[in-house]
Design a protein around this motif. Structure first.
Motif, PDB file in Angstrom:
ATOM      1  N   TYR A 152     -16.038  51.088  37.950  1.00  0.00           N
ATOM      2  CA  TYR A 152     -15.313  50.728  36.720  1.00  0.00           C
ATOM      3  C   TYR A 152     -16.280  50.329  35.602  1.00  0.00           C
ATOM      4  O   TYR A 152     -16.087  50.665  34.434  1.00  0.00           O
ATOM      5  N   PHE A 153     -17.339  49.595  35.981  1.00  0.00           N
ATOM      6  CA  PHE A 153     -18.299  49.105  34.984  1.00  0.00           C
ATOM      7  C   PHE A 153     -19.486  50.043  34.782  1.00  0.00           C
ATOM      8  O   PHE A 153     -20.345  49.771  33.948  1.00  0.00           O
ATOM      9  N   MET A 154     -19.541  51.117  35.535  1.00  0.00           N
ATOM     10  CA  MET A 154     -20.718  51.979  35.546  1.00  0.00           C
ATOM     11  C   MET A 154     -21.055  52.472  34.141  1.00  0.00           C
ATOM     12  O   MET A 154     -20.221  53.024  33.427  1.00  0.00           O
ATOM     13  N   GLY A 155     -22.278  52.272  33.756  1.00  0.00           N
ATOM     14  CA  GLY A 155     -22.731  52.712  32.445  1.00  0.00           C
ATOM     15  C   GLY A 155     -22.558  51.689  31.350  1.00  0.00           C
ATOM     16  O   GLY A 155     -23.113  51.840  30.263  1.00  0.00           O
ATOM     17  N   SER A 156     -21.783  50.609  31.611  1.00  0.00           N
ATOM     18  CA  SER A 156     -21.550  49.615  30.562  1.00  0.00           C
ATOM     19  C   SER A 156     -22.222  48.281  30.865  1.00  0.00           C
ATOM     20  O   SER A 156     -22.533  47.525  29.945  1.00  0.00           O
ATOM     21  N   MET A 157     -22.457  47.971  32.145  1.00  0.00           N
ATOM     22  CA  MET A 157     -23.094  46.704  32.494  1.00  0.00           C
ATOM     23  C   MET A 157     -24.605  46.828  32.383  1.00  0.00           C
ATOM     24  O   MET A 157     -25.192  47.756  32.948  1.00  0.00           O
ATOM     25  N   PRO A 158     -25.263  45.922  31.667  1.00  0.00           N
ATOM     26  CA  PRO A 158     -26.726  45.955  31.575  1.00  0.00           C
ATOM     27  C   PRO A 158     -27.352  45.853  32.955  1.00  0.00           C
ATOM     28  O   PRO A 158     -26.997  44.985  33.753  1.00  0.00           O
ATOM     29  N   SER A 159     -28.297  46.751  33.235  1.00  0.00           N
ATOM     30  CA  SER A 159     -28.924  46.763  34.556  1.00  0.00           C
ATOM     31  C   SER A 159     -29.714  45.492  34.822  1.00  0.00           C
ATOM     32  O   SER A 159     -29.847  45.067  35.971  1.00  0.00           O
ATOM     33  N   ASN A 160     -30.222  44.854  33.748  1.00  0.00           N
ATOM     34  CA  ASN A 160     -31.024  43.648  33.967  1.00  0.00           C
ATOM     35  C   ASN A 160     -30.165  42.486  34.471  1.00  0.00           C
ATOM     36  O   ASN A 160     -30.666  41.598  35.166  1.00  0.00           O
ATOM     37  N   VAL A 161     -28.873  42.483  34.144  1.00  0.00           N
ATOM     38  CA  VAL A 161     -27.976  41.439  34.653  1.00  0.00           C
ATOM     39  C   VAL A 161     -27.831  41.580  36.163  1.00  0.00           C
ATOM     40  O   VAL A 161     -27.879  40.598  36.911  1.00  0.00           O
ATOM     41  N   VAL A 162     -27.657  42.837  36.620  1.00  0.00           N
ATOM     42  CA  VAL A 162     -27.565  43.089  38.058  1.00  0.00           C
ATOM     43  C   VAL A 162     -28.866  42.699  38.752  1.00  0.00           C
ATOM     44  O   VAL A 162     -28.867  42.086  39.827  1.00  0.00           O
ATOM     45  N   GLU A 163     -30.011  43.032  38.124  1.00  0.00           N
ATOM     46  CA  GLU A 163     -31.309  42.710  38.709  1.00  0.00           C
ATOM     47  C   GLU A 163     -31.491  41.199  38.839  1.00  0.00           C
ATOM     48  O   GLU A 163     -31.989  40.704  39.862  1.00  0.00           O
ATOM     49  N   LEU A 164     -31.099  40.453  37.814  1.00  0.00           N
ATOM     50  CA  LEU A 164     -31.214  38.996  37.872  1.00  0.00           C
ATOM     51  C   LEU A 164     -30.365  38.422  38.998  1.00  0.00           C
ATOM     52  O   LEU A 164     -30.803  37.528  39.735  1.00  0.00           O
ATOM     53  N   LEU A 165     -29.163  38.932  39.126  1.00  0.00           N
ATOM     54  CA  LEU A 165     -28.247  38.442  40.157  1.00  0.00           C
ATOM     55  C   LEU A 165     -28.803  38.693  41.551  1.00  0.00           C
ATOM     56  O   LEU A 165     -28.857  37.788  42.397  1.00  0.00           O
ATOM     57  N   ILE A 166     -29.257  39.913  41.801  1.00  0.00           N
ATOM     58  CA  ILE A 166     -29.759  40.261  43.127  1.00  0.00           C
ATOM     59  C   ILE A 166     -31.064  39.533  43.420  1.00  0.00           C
ATOM     60  O   ILE A 166     -31.277  38.997  44.517  1.00  0.00           O
ATOM     61  N   GLY A 167     -31.968  39.510  42.434  1.00  0.00           N
ATOM     62  CA  GLY A 167     -33.239  38.823  42.626  1.00  0.00           C
ATOM     63  C   GLY A 167     -33.055  37.343  42.911  1.00  0.00           C
ATOM     64  O   GLY A 167     -33.712  36.777  43.791  1.00  0.00           O
ATOM     65  N   GLY A 168     -32.135  36.710  42.186  1.00  0.00           N
ATOM     66  CA  GLY A 168     -31.870  35.299  42.406  1.00  0.00           C
ATOM     67  C   GLY A 168     -31.300  35.033  43.789  1.00  0.00           C
ATOM     68  O   GLY A 168     -31.697  34.076  44.466  1.00  0.00           O
ATOM     69  N   LEU A 169     -30.393  35.895  44.227  1.00  0.00           N
ATOM     70  CA  LEU A 169     -29.811  35.732  45.556  1.00  0.00           C
ATOM     71  C   LEU A 169     -30.852  35.943  46.654  1.00  0.00           C
ATOM     72  O   LEU A 169     -30.863  35.230  47.669  1.00  0.00           O
ATOM     73  N   ALA A 170     -31.732  36.919  46.456  1.00  0.00           N
ATOM     74  CA  ALA A 170     -32.781  37.173  47.449  1.00  0.00           C
ATOM     75  C   ALA A 170     -33.675  35.951  47.607  1.00  0.00           C
ATOM     76  O   ALA A 170     -34.002  35.543  48.733  1.00  0.00           O
ATOM     77  N   MET A 171     -34.078  35.357  46.496  1.00  0.00           N
ATOM     78  CA  MET A 171     -34.945  34.185  46.553  1.00  0.00           C
ATOM     79  C   MET A 171     -34.215  32.986  47.160  1.00  0.00           C
ATOM     80  O   MET A 171     -34.791  32.211  47.926  1.00  0.00           O
ATOM     81  N   ALA A 172     -32.938  32.837  46.837  1.00  0.00           N
ATOM     82  CA  ALA A 172     -32.155  31.740  47.399  1.00  0.00           C
ATOM     83  C   ALA A 172     -32.038  31.894  48.916  1.00  0.00           C
ATOM     84  O   ALA A 172     -32.141  30.917  49.676  1.00  0.00           O
ATOM     85  N   PHE A 173     -31.840  33.131  49.383  1.00  0.00           N
ATOM     86  CA  PHE A 173     -31.741  33.385  50.814  1.00  0.00           C
ATOM     87  C   PHE A 173     -33.049  33.052  51.522  1.00  0.00           C
ATOM     88  O   PHE A 173     -33.061  32.396  52.575  1.00  0.00           O
ATOM     89  N   LEU A 174     -34.183  33.492  50.947  1.00  0.00           N
ATOM     90  CA  LEU A 174     -35.479  33.230  51.570  1.00  0.00           C
ATOM     91  C   LEU A 174     -35.785  31.732  51.593  1.00  0.00           C
ATOM     92  O   LEU A 174     -36.313  31.216  52.585  1.00  0.00           O
TER      93      LEU A 174
END
Length: 242
Positions: free
Chosen positions: A86-108
């Motif tokens: 639904y959001f494909m092409g409209s959501m900034p990729s850097n927002v997704v990167e921040l979310l995933i990167g933050g979760l990865a660091m929180a998990f570690l």
């Protein structure tokens, strides 16, 4: 020429990940290819290759999949794909990167500093699987959430690899639908994918050969190390994107 200088190692590393050497190794592929082409185009070129690599990896690892765990993962992951479509092409990729990167660091941090990871938290598990489907659709970056879900379960290395292989087989073939809808499976991209296909075969084969001689402890160490560097990279890219 410059495109293939980035695309060949990107596809090879992704193939190694599919073969079993660090399933999140492929997170580096889209950012690497995006140095020479737009990220969504890079993702579109990669997707048919991922499907081929998934079929090859499935042949080698299908018997090792924990299908009970897989069944619990797929519903929310498929929901994540639907939301991302639904959001494909409209959501900034850097927002997704921040979310995933933050979760990865929180998990570690939770795994190595707090030592209190709860393996059987169903709400957390559902969120991680939905995030994996979402991030996999946006940028083929579904590896870290899956790692965060599977690594605390301390599965034997064969089950860890096999479950991840079958999980992404289902996700990547499902992703063909939204990618076709937005026009990223056009003829030009498919030709480029076909040219890179031998590299994909080689990467998967190398990964399969290596996983048979590497210990379970080393597989987990590789997964944690790649998760750390991938998380750092995604945090950096997300911040720079602003």
């Amino acid at each position: 020429m410059w495109f293939y200088i980035t695309a060949i190692p990107a596809v090879f590393f992704y193939g190694m990940g599919k073969g079993g050497i660090g399933g999140i190794l492929g997170m580096l592929s889209v950012p690497l290819m995006a140095l020479t082409v737009p990220p969504i185009k890079a993702a579109g070129i990669l997707l048919p290759l991922l499907c081929v690599m998934d079929v090859i990896a499935y042949y080698y690892h299908r018997k090792n999949c924990n299908y009970t765990i897989l069944k619990s993962m797929l519903p929310m992951a498929l929901a994540g794909i639907a939301i991302a479509a639904y959001f494909m092409g409209s959501m900034p990729s850097n927002v997704v990167e921040l979310l995933i990167g933050g979760l990865a660091m929180a998990f570690l941090a939770q795994t190595f500093l707090i030592k209190s990871t709860k393996v059987d938290n169903p709400i957390k598990g559902h969120l991680l699987n939905a995030l994996s489907g979402f991030a996999s659709t946006i940028a083929h970056a579904g590896g870290p959430p899956v790692s965060m879900f599977l690594l605390p379960k301390k599965l034997p290395k064969e089950q860890l690899i096999g479950t991840g292989v079958v999980f992404f087989l289902v996700l990547n073939f499902t992703k063909l639908i939204p990618y076709a809808y937005v026009g990223e499976l056009e003829f030009e991209n498919l030709i480029t994918s076909a040219i890179l296909l031998p590299v994909a075969f080689l990467g998967v084969r190398v990964g399969v050969l290596l996983v048979n001689i590497i210990s379970q402890e080393m597989i987990y160490k590789i997964s944690y190390i790649v998760l750390f560097f991938a998380g750092c990279k995604m945090l950096y890219s997300g911040i720079v994107g602003f």
